[in-house]
Motif scaffolding. Structure first.
Motif, PDB file in Angstrom:
ATOM      1  N   ALA A 156       8.178  -2.969   4.014  1.00  0.00           N
ATOM      2  CA  ALA A 156       8.045  -1.647   3.386  1.00  0.00           C
ATOM      3  C   ALA A 156       9.403  -0.942   3.326  1.00  0.00           C
ATOM      4  CB  ALA A 156       7.031  -0.798   4.138  1.00  0.00           C
TER       5      ALA A 156
ATOM      6  N   ASP B 188       7.923  -4.437  -7.559  1.00  0.00           N
ATOM      7  CA  ASP B 188       6.592  -3.826  -7.716  1.00  0.00           C
ATOM      8  C   ASP B 188       5.487  -4.739  -7.188  1.00  0.00           C
ATOM      9  OD1 ASP B 188       7.867  -1.689  -8.962  1.00  0.00           O
ATOM     10  OD2 ASP B 188       7.256  -2.293 -10.994  1.00  0.00           O
TER      11      ASP B 188
ATOM     12  N   PHE C 158       5.479  -4.328  -3.514  1.00  0.00           N
ATOM     13  CA  PHE C 158       4.951  -2.991  -3.237  1.00  0.00           C
ATOM     14  C   PHE C 158       3.417  -2.996  -3.293  1.00  0.00           C
ATOM     15  CE2 PHE C 158       3.431   1.091  -4.971  1.00  0.00           C
ATOM     16  CZ  PHE C 158       3.868   1.959  -3.977  1.00  0.00           C
TER      17      PHE C 158
ATOM     18  N   LYS D 187       2.603   2.446   1.309  1.00  0.00           N
ATOM     19  CA  LYS D 187       2.786   2.708  -0.119  1.00  0.00           C
ATOM     20  C   LYS D 187       2.858   4.214  -0.388  1.00  0.00           C
ATOM     21  CE  LYS D 187       0.044   0.246  -2.838  1.00  0.00           C
ATOM     22  NZ  LYS D 187      -1.020  -0.651  -3.317  1.00  0.00           N
TER      23      LYS D 187
ATOM     24  N   ARG E 203       5.892   6.244  -2.026  1.00  0.00           N
ATOM     25  CA  ARG E 203       5.679   7.132  -3.188  1.00  0.00           C
ATOM     26  C   ARG E 203       6.321   8.497  -2.935  1.00  0.00           C
ATOM     27  NH1 ARG E 203       1.809   5.040  -6.689  1.00  0.00           N
ATOM     28  NH2 ARG E 203       0.515   3.435  -5.742  1.00  0.00           N
TER      29      ARG E 203
END
Length: 169
Positions: free
Chosen positions: A3, A74, A77, A85, A89
């Motif tokens: 992440a 992506d 992700f 996530k 964002r």
């Protein structure tokens, strides 16, 4: 770790739009388009593509390639923990909005920040928001809510400002 890597790559992409697009309008459009991709929780729209002729510098060309291959990031992700996530964002939205503000200010003021308030806001945009993201990720990993106290938020801002001022110096 995954992440954090994805978050870094998205921030690098934002920075590439800001660095390589010479026209203020195109720069703002690309930044806004990239940020708005993260509003849809069902999936990400394609990232704005950059013309490979924008640079011949090998390092910048690598960054440009990253932007133009955003779909690969992506995919990673999409597989992350939903809490991570959401934190990514928030980071992309904060940084992107900050970069849009900074780009406007620099365009209006011939590349100069004219007040301590502008300098603090710029430093927040550049390094305060990633520090807040790191704090949120650490809290998530410890099973704590992501909300932090105003004291911790001020610490993120202050540390971000000190580090960015060191970078500028």
């Amino acid at each position: 770790r995954r992440a954090l890597a994805v978050a870094y790559l998205y921030c690098r992409m934002l920075d590439t739009y800001e660095d390589l697009l010479p026209d203020a309008g195109k720069k703002e459009w690309a930044l806004r388009s990239f940020v708005e991709r993260f509003a849809d929780v069902d999936g990400l729209a394609p990232a704005p593509v950059l013309d490979p002729t924008l640079t011949t510098d090998p390092r910048e060309s690598t960054h440009l390639l990253l932007v133009n291959r955003a779909a690969l990031v992506d995919r990673v992700f999409a597989q992350l923990d939903p809490r991570h996530k959401q934190a990514i964002r928030r980071l992309v939205q904060r940084m992107g909005e900050g970069m849009i503000w900074s780009s406007r200010i620099f365009a209006l003021q011939n590349g100069v920040l004219r007040s301590p308030g502008q300098l603090s806001r710029y430093c927040w945009n550049v390094l305060g928001t990633p520090l807040l993201f790191a704090e949120e990720m650490q809290r998530l990993d410890q099973g704590l809510p992501v909300e932090i106290s105003s004291t911790r938020l001020r610490s993120c801002a202050l540390i971000g400002e000190v580090i960015q001022l060191a970078n500028i110096t």
